[in-house]
Design an enzyme around this catalytic site. Structure first.
Site, PDB file in Angstrom:
ATOM      1  N   THR A  33       0.842  -1.199   0.000  1.00 42.00           N
ATOM      2  CA  THR A  33       0.000   0.000   0.000  1.00 42.00           C
ATOM      3  C   THR A  33       0.875   1.246   0.000  1.00 42.00           C
ATOM      4  O   THR A  33       1.958   1.254   0.584  1.00 42.00           O
ATOM      5  CB  THR A  33      -0.913  -0.026   1.246  1.00 42.00           C
ATOM      6  N   GLY A  90       6.109  -0.739  -0.210  1.00 39.51           N
ATOM      7  CA  GLY A  90       6.953   0.420   0.071  1.00 39.51           C
ATOM      8  C   GLY A  90       7.346   0.456   1.539  1.00 39.51           C
ATOM      9  O   GLY A  90       7.057  -0.470   2.295  1.00 39.51           O
ATOM     10  N   ALA A  91       8.011   1.531   1.940  1.00 37.70           N
ATOM     11  CA  ALA A  91       8.370   1.719   3.353  1.00 37.70           C
ATOM     12  C   ALA A  91       8.518   3.219   3.607  1.00 37.70           C
ATOM     13  O   ALA A  91       8.707   3.999   2.672  1.00 37.70           O
ATOM     14  CB  ALA A  91       9.673   0.997   3.679  1.00 37.70           C
ATOM     15  N   ASP A  92       8.428   3.588   4.871  1.00 36.89           N
ATOM     16  CA  ASP A  92       8.633   5.001   5.227  1.00 36.89           C
ATOM     17  C   ASP A  92      10.089   5.268   5.566  1.00 36.89           C
ATOM     18  O   ASP A  92      10.582   6.374   5.354  1.00 36.89           O
ATOM     19  CB  ASP A  92       7.719   5.361   6.410  1.00 36.89           C
ATOM     20  N   LYS A 102       7.035   1.209   8.756  1.00 36.31           N
ATOM     21  CA  LYS A 102       5.935   1.240   7.810  1.00 36.31           C
ATOM     22  C   LYS A 102       4.664   1.693   8.519  1.00 36.31           C
ATOM     23  O   LYS A 102       4.608   1.714   9.725  1.00 36.31           O
ATOM     24  CB  LYS A 102       5.716  -0.154   7.193  1.00 36.31           C
ATOM     25  N   GLY A 103       3.662   2.036   7.699  1.00 39.87           N
ATOM     26  CA  GLY A 103       2.383   2.415   8.288  1.00 39.87           C
ATOM     27  C   GLY A 103       2.013   3.866   8.061  1.00 39.87           C
ATOM     28  O   GLY A 103       0.986   4.324   8.546  1.00 39.87           O
ATOM     29  N   GLY A 104       2.849   4.553   7.289  1.00 39.20           N
ATOM     30  CA  GLY A 104       2.522   5.952   6.959  1.00 39.20           C
ATOM     31  C   GLY A 104       1.161   6.047   6.275  1.00 39.20           C
ATOM     32  O   GLY A 104       0.438   7.024   6.434  1.00 39.20           O
ATOM     33  N   GLU A 111      -0.192  -5.141   6.196  1.00 43.93           N
ATOM     34  CA  GLU A 111       1.113  -5.227   5.521  1.00 43.93           C
ATOM     35  C   GLU A 111       2.036  -6.211   6.243  1.00 43.93           C
ATOM     36  O   GLU A 111       2.748  -6.999   5.609  1.00 43.93           O
ATOM     37  CB  GLU A 111       1.769  -3.843   5.450  1.00 43.93           C
ATOM     38  N   LYS A 129      14.607   7.590   1.732  1.00 43.70           N
ATOM     39  CA  LYS A 129      14.050   6.879   2.895  1.00 43.70           C
ATOM     40  C   LYS A 129      15.093   6.068   3.656  1.00 43.70           C
ATOM     41  O   LYS A 129      14.775   5.445   4.658  1.00 43.70           O
ATOM     42  CB  LYS A 129      12.900   5.995   2.442  1.00 43.70           C
TER      43      LYS A 129
HETATM   44  C1  5RP Z   1       1.497   2.214   4.096  1.00 47.99           C
HETATM   45  C2  5RP Z   1       2.978   2.086   4.080  1.00 47.99           C
HETATM   46  C3  5RP Z   1       3.692   2.580   2.871  1.00 47.99           C
HETATM   47  O1  5RP Z   1       4.418   1.548   2.321  1.00 47.99           O
HETATM   48  C4  5RP Z   1       4.620   3.688   3.270  1.00 47.99           C
HETATM   49  O2  5RP Z   1       3.854   4.677   3.939  1.00 47.99           O
HETATM   50  C5  5RP Z   1       5.318   4.296   2.055  1.00 47.99           C
HETATM   51  O3  5RP Z   1       4.386   4.957   1.267  1.00 47.99           O
HETATM   52  P1  5RP Z   1       4.811   5.748  -0.033  1.00 47.99           P
HETATM   53  O4  5RP Z   1       5.271   4.733  -1.022  1.00 47.99           O
HETATM   54  O5  5RP Z   1       3.559   6.464  -0.474  1.00 47.99           O
HETATM   55  O6  5RP Z   1       5.911   6.718   0.335  1.00 47.99           O
HETATM   56  O7  5RP Z   1       3.599   1.585   4.988  1.00 47.99           O
HETATM   57  O8  5RP Z   1       0.964   1.812   5.325  1.00 47.99           O
END
Ligand code: 5RP
Length: 262
Positions: A33, A90-92, A102-104, A111, A129
């Site tokens: 996500t 993805g990841a934050d 994660k979890g942004g 996830e 990141k």
């Molecule tokens: C969602 C997530 C996303 O992977 C994370 O926030 C990165 O998002 P983006 O690709 O929009 O930067 O953990 O819960």
């Protein structure tokens, strides 16, 4: 067409485009996500539509499920797929050990369940990141609505004993109302600024009643694919420590950009 994307979108696209090369016909694929994962879903959809790739997707959020179906990917529930060959998400933030925050996007619970139920987790990201120590990005913690203020107070008390630089906890909002996850839960964002021992923090937070899961992903990610705006991608493999660099040809994906522009 790729010329119309921002540099950050080009970087995310490059990582996503490279990551879908790991997917083979017949695979069960966890679909992450967020904006980078959305690029991956579009790239995978293109392979399904134009090259006849046969995959079954398990989405980590309702919005990813909707996008996946829109681009032609068959989506089933995790319990139907049971186990997945690969998850791409993805990841934050990520560090040198491939530990993640994660979890942004508020989908950390699904996830983590989906990534843990996969033979391989591939994280797609841009270089911004990567951090020396996790924590500049506020750590999302999913809590159940019942007694959430008490859970928040317990969290704040627990943080006093942990080696972190900040201890501010805030309820994530969606406009005027609290943000709700796909499970109907709430998210508390922990502004820890620097997490000295992510493994300890992950374990301790999950001991608190009311906490469903936290956004620290430790020993879950197997490969990181880091994209750059010029199409360069760096692949890092956790098990072997191998690092490879390649270049994605944006021209090959002109169809995808044309579809998006419609
Ligand atoms: C969602 C997530 C996303 O992977 C994370 O926030 C990165 O998002 P983006 O690709 O929009 O930067 O953990 O819960």
């Amino acid at each position: 067409m790729a010329g119309e994307l921002s540099p950050i979108d080009k970087a995310k696209f490059a990582a996503a485009r490279r990551a879908v090369d790991f997917v083979e016909s017949g695979m069960r694929v966890g679909l992450g996500t967020g904006s980078t994962a959305a690029w991956m879903v579009r790239c995978l959809g293109e392979l399904v539509r134009e090259q006849g790739l046969s995959v079954t997707g398990v989405a980590t959020s309702a919005r990813t499920a909707a996008l996946a179906r829109e681009v032609g990917i068959r989506v089933v529930e995790l319990d139907e797929a049971k186990w997945l060959d690969i998850t791409i998400d993805g990841a934050d933030e990520f560090d040198a050990d491939m530990a993640l925050i994660k979890g942004g996007g508020g989908a950390l619970l699904r996830e983590k369940i989906v990534a843990t139920a996969s033979d391989r987790m591939v994280v797609i990201t841009d270089a911004a990141k990567e951090v020396a120590a996790l924590g500049a990005f506020p750590l999302p913690v999913e809590v159940i609505p019942f007694g959430w203020r008490t859970t928040k107070a317990l969290l704040e008390e627990t943080l006093v004993s942990l080696d972190v630089m900040g201890r501010e906890v805030s309820l994530r909002m969606d406009g005027q109302a609290p943000f709700r996850t796909d499970e109907g839960n709430l998210i508390l964002d922990l502004a820890l600024r620097r997490i000295t021992n992510p493994r300890q923090v992950a374990l301790v937070l999950n001991q608190i009643p009311g906490v469903v899961e936290n956004g620290l992903f430790i020993d879950i990610c197997d490969t990181v694919v880091i994209g750059e705006a010029d199409g360069t991608v760096e692949l890092r493999d956790a098990a072997s420590g191998r690092v490879e660099r390649e270049r994605i040809d944006f021209a090959e994906s002109d169809n995808l950009f044309r579809d998006l522009a419609r």
